[in-house]
Design an enzyme around this catalytic site. Sequence first.
Site, PDB file in Angstrom:
ATOM      1  N   LYS A  72      -0.135   3.851  -2.576  1.00 43.62           N
ATOM      2  CA  LYS A  72      -1.146   4.905  -2.457  1.00 43.62           C
ATOM      3  C   LYS A  72      -0.542   6.298  -2.364  1.00 43.62           C
ATOM      4  O   LYS A  72      -1.264   7.297  -2.505  1.00 43.62           O
ATOM      5  CB  LYS A  72      -2.050   4.615  -1.265  1.00 43.62           C
ATOM      6  CG  LYS A  72      -2.850   3.315  -1.419  1.00 43.62           C
ATOM      7  CD  LYS A  72      -3.805   3.105  -0.262  1.00 43.62           C
ATOM      8  CE  LYS A  72      -4.619   1.840  -0.441  1.00 43.62           C
ATOM      9  NZ  LYS A  72      -3.967   0.640   0.076  1.00 43.62           N
ATOM     10  N   LYS A 126       3.432   6.434   4.992  1.00 42.26           N
ATOM     11  CA  LYS A 126       2.515   5.376   4.573  1.00 42.26           C
ATOM     12  C   LYS A 126       3.048   4.000   4.957  1.00 42.26           C
ATOM     13  O   LYS A 126       4.239   3.733   4.815  1.00 42.26           O
ATOM     14  CB  LYS A 126       2.310   5.424   3.056  1.00 42.26           C
ATOM     15  CG  LYS A 126       1.200   4.533   2.551  1.00 42.26           C
ATOM     16  CD  LYS A 126      -0.163   5.064   2.949  1.00 42.26           C
ATOM     17  CE  LYS A 126      -1.271   4.042   2.736  1.00 42.26           C
ATOM     18  NZ  LYS A 126      -1.234   2.949   3.726  1.00 42.26           N
ATOM     19  N   SER A 168       0.796  -1.237   0.000  1.00 42.44           N
ATOM     20  CA  SER A 168       0.000   0.000   0.000  1.00 42.44           C
ATOM     21  C   SER A 168       0.822   1.278   0.000  1.00 42.44           C
ATOM     22  O   SER A 168       0.236   2.371  -0.033  1.00 42.44           O
ATOM     23  CB  SER A 168      -0.945   0.013   1.204  1.00 42.44           C
ATOM     24  OG  SER A 168      -1.998  -0.901   1.011  1.00 42.44           O
ATOM     25  N   SER A 221      -5.702   3.185   4.918  1.00 41.35           N
ATOM     26  CA  SER A 221      -5.168   2.553   3.711  1.00 41.35           C
ATOM     27  C   SER A 221      -6.276   1.882   2.901  1.00 41.35           C
ATOM     28  O   SER A 221      -6.191   0.704   2.536  1.00 41.35           O
ATOM     29  CB  SER A 221      -4.082   1.528   4.076  1.00 41.35           C
ATOM     30  OG  SER A 221      -3.298   1.193   2.955  1.00 41.35           O
TER      31      SER A 221
END
Length: 394
Positions: free
Chosen positions: A165, A344, A162, A222
């Site tokens: 993203k 992140k 993720s 997320s």
Amino acid sequence: MQRSAILRVFHGLVISTALLAAASALGQTPALKLGDEGPAVETLQRLLNARLKPSPGLEVDGDFGNGTQSALQRFQKEKGLPETGRADPGTWSALGTLGPAEGADPPVPAPEVVNAEKAAKKPADPLDGPPFTTAKAWAVADGRTGRLILGHEAETPLEMASTTKMMTALLVARLAADDPKALGEAIVFSRRADRTPGSTSGVREGESVKAGELLYGLLLPSGNDAATAFAEHFGGRFAPPEGSPGEADPLARFVAEMNRAAKSLGLGRTHFANPHGLPAKGHHASAADLAVLAAAVVADPTLAGVVSTPRRGAALEGPDSKSRNVVWTNTNRLLDTEGYDGVKTGTTNGAGNCLVASGHRGERRRIVVILGAPSSDGRYADARNLFRWAWKQP
């Protein structure tokens, strides 16, 4: 051999590949999953060690743990099988049976031979240099430019989960820079968005939320669903993929723009196959590339404010005009410590535990990227140790 005899052997102390082949012919191969143990798991581990190149080096201990599951999913992916992480009949068939020289345990030496051995030691650990880490790859970079300061396997393309993203959010922020009204647009979740598997923002099909708010649903919990919704909403504003001029799916156009943006940032070891980071062929990045991408994210005032937010409440509008409240919680555990402000996390079986972290001390800013840590705790320990080393550097 009788069917009943085969079944007794499966539940006994020993399972041979000959018996496995015979059982397979009768449709009795054991279905194995995470947490199982026993001789059948040992056979599975030997087969995976023999079939995968490079070998995963599984310990043949009869314990179906995370390492065995990851190796099995890798084998299934290579063979074009469903990546279930379970040993089903189709997987057993693809694995085949071990030859006479495969998977055999080495002969056990005599006690006097073992007891006379002198163990060789490596040199003592150095007292300087960066800390020891658990991750497959890591990078320490300047937080304002993304310039690599030090790394381990930092240029190796790996699955990134993720952390993908960051690019999804950056495309939205770039659109908003050209047209500030973009963040006020209502994004209505489609069935495809709602049914995107994995981590979620919790927005349901037919509900809508302003784009500026959905950035929190994308980057804090997320939300894979939020990534799909962004791609569907904004993708039509981008050019189609090269070689597919007639591509009408906005999601495909959005992903194509992600790759164009990666090229413009000089991310030569990065390629996107989707907007969320779920496992996909050709979806990868290097730790050094992700540091550059993270620097672009924290340089954007809108995104910098989002990734540093621990919790965010938002109101969703339903198709029946009724409002529903949600709370999005940031998955980044570093944010409860002063000096950390993003960026992140990411976790899949293939990518392992990943983290792109941003930290500051006074006017200095550093970015640390962790890819492929074996545990969630490990990625945070690796990151904090690398930050501690980084702050000591001139």
